[in-house]
Design an enzyme around this catalytic site. Structure first.
Site, PDB file in Angstrom:
ATOM      1  N   GLU A  95       1.033  -1.235   0.108  1.00  0.00           N
ATOM      2  CA  GLU A  95       0.108  -0.015  -0.022  1.00  0.00           C
ATOM      3  C   GLU A  95       1.022   1.260   0.038  1.00  0.00           C
ATOM      4  OE1 GLU A  95      -1.355  -1.614   3.379  1.00  0.00           O
ATOM      5  OE2 GLU A  95      -2.991  -2.698   2.440  1.00  0.00           O
ATOM      6  N   TYR A 118       7.233   2.552  -7.206  1.00  0.00           N
ATOM      7  CA  TYR A 118       6.563   1.383  -7.619  1.00  0.00           C
ATOM      8  C   TYR A 118       6.096   1.136  -9.127  1.00  0.00           C
ATOM      9  CZ  TYR A 118       6.888   1.301  -2.343  1.00  0.00           C
ATOM     10  OH  TYR A 118       6.914   1.505  -1.139  1.00  0.00           O
TER      11      TYR A 118
END
Length: 151
Positions: A101, A113
């Site tokens: 997350e 990411y």
């Protein structure tokens, strides 16, 4: 920078790094970090004084619990190295995919990411103390695309 396995003796240093890397409402103390390391399937990687990642593997899936890079060591590739090494470690432990997350407001982490191949698969509304949503990301851990973990 050299990465090594993190263990119980490293908990104070990990907590100090986490405190430097995150705002007060998101900082994890020694108790929380120790508990994460003690989880079944849990593991950590540390770059001394610079950053660390905690992850766990269960039932063929992995999760990044936290990834922290000290502000003095950002934008030098350490976050990517921690993520990549954790992904290799998770795959070696039998995980086929890795989840994490990230705050929708954390543009730098989102870029990291995305560059690693993570894709958004969900959203947790108002997940963070500042009211930001958490984006749930997934990274496929195809065996043929990962190298063996370092010894």
């Amino acid at each position: 920078m050299t990465l090594r396995a993190a263990g119980a003796a490293d908990v104070p240093a990990l907590a100090a790094l986490h405190a430097a890397a995150f705002p007060p409402a998101e900082q994890w103390g020694e108790v929380a970090i120790g508990a994460m390391l003690d989880l079944p399937g849990g593991f950590g990687l540390l770059a001394e004084g610079a950053g660390f990642v905690l992850a766990r593997v269960a039932a063929g899936e992995a999760e990044i619990l936290t990834l922290a890079v000290h502000p003095d060591h950002r934008r030098a590739g350490l976050g990517g190295a921690l993520l990549a090494t954790a992904a290799v470690g998770a795959a070696a432990r039998g995980a086929a995919e890795l989840f994490l997350e990230v705050s929708e407001r954390n543009a730098a982490a989102r870029a990291l990411y995305a560059a690693a191949g993570c894709v958004e698969v969900g959203r947790r509304r108002r997940y963070y103390a500042d009211g930001a949503d958490a984006l749930v990301l997934r990274l496929d851990l195809a065996a043929d695309s990962r190298e063996a973990p370092p010894n």
